[in-house]
Design a protein around this motif. Sequence first.
Motif, short mmCIF file in Angstrom:
data_model
loop_
_atom_site.label_atom_id
_atom_site.label_comp_id
_atom_site.label_asym_id
_atom_site.label_seq_id
_atom_site.Cartn_x
_atom_site.Cartn_y
_atom_site.Cartn_z
N UNK A 105 0.78 -1.26 0.11
CA UNK A 105 -0.04 0.02 0.16
C UNK A 105 0.88 1.46 -0.09
N UNK A 106 0.74 2.07 -0.99
CA UNK A 106 1.56 3.26 -0.86
C UNK A 106 0.69 4.29 -0.67
N UNK A 107 1.09 4.99 0.56
CA UNK A 107 0.44 6.30 1.12
C UNK A 107 1.00 7.37 0.01
N UNK A 108 0.18 7.73 -0.91
CA UNK A 108 0.43 8.76 -1.82
C UNK A 108 0.50 10.15 -1.44
N UNK A 109 -0.39 10.59 -0.54
CA UNK A 109 -0.21 11.88 -0.02
C UNK A 109 -0.98 11.78 1.60
N UNK A 110 -0.49 12.62 2.40
CA UNK A 110 -1.35 12.88 3.64
C UNK A 110 -1.20 14.55 3.96
N UNK A 111 -2.29 15.09 4.17
CA UNK A 111 -2.60 16.40 4.08
C UNK A 111 -3.28 16.83 5.28
N UNK A 112 -2.99 17.92 6.09
CA UNK A 112 -3.83 18.44 6.91
C UNK A 112 -4.05 19.70 6.81
N UNK A 113 -5.53 20.33 7.09
CA UNK A 113 -5.34 21.65 6.52
C UNK A 113 -4.92 22.64 7.93
#
Length: 150
Positions: free
Chosen positions: A75-83
């Motif tokens: 599983x590739x965590x492509x992006x993880x963003x937080x406001x």
Amino acid sequence: MIEKLKNKEPRISEKIREIFQQSYKIEAEILEATDFPPLNRTLENFINSDTEFYAYIKNNKFAGVIEIDKKPKHVHIQSLVVNPLNFRQGIASELMNFTLNHFKSKLFVVETGYKNEPASNLYRNFGFIEVKQWETDFNIRKVKFELLKK
């Protein structure tokens, strides 16, 4: 609350893109990047993406979004963003916990900018190990982390 997003719906993808823009603007500053490819991602790219998006919903808004690319062997965590308004509230950790428990894979992979210490610390706290560093065509040093679950 974490829920799967229907990115094929333009209205949903607009909200996804908005939080990506807000978060990646901060990362570009951290990395001192003048040309940061994630900021150039178009709305159509989100709509047409085959990846899965999950949002942490707070006060009926996307406080964080994780983008997952399921590969045959990992599983590739492509992006993880937080406001940015929700930084330092444990939202990235909640999204990571969700991902590591929801997806049945032995290997999880994620990449970030080398100078992005908050992201690197998050991944290390979850047991990810640095496996590679390299320089991109955009003069950004990146680091790759992997987690092998037992």
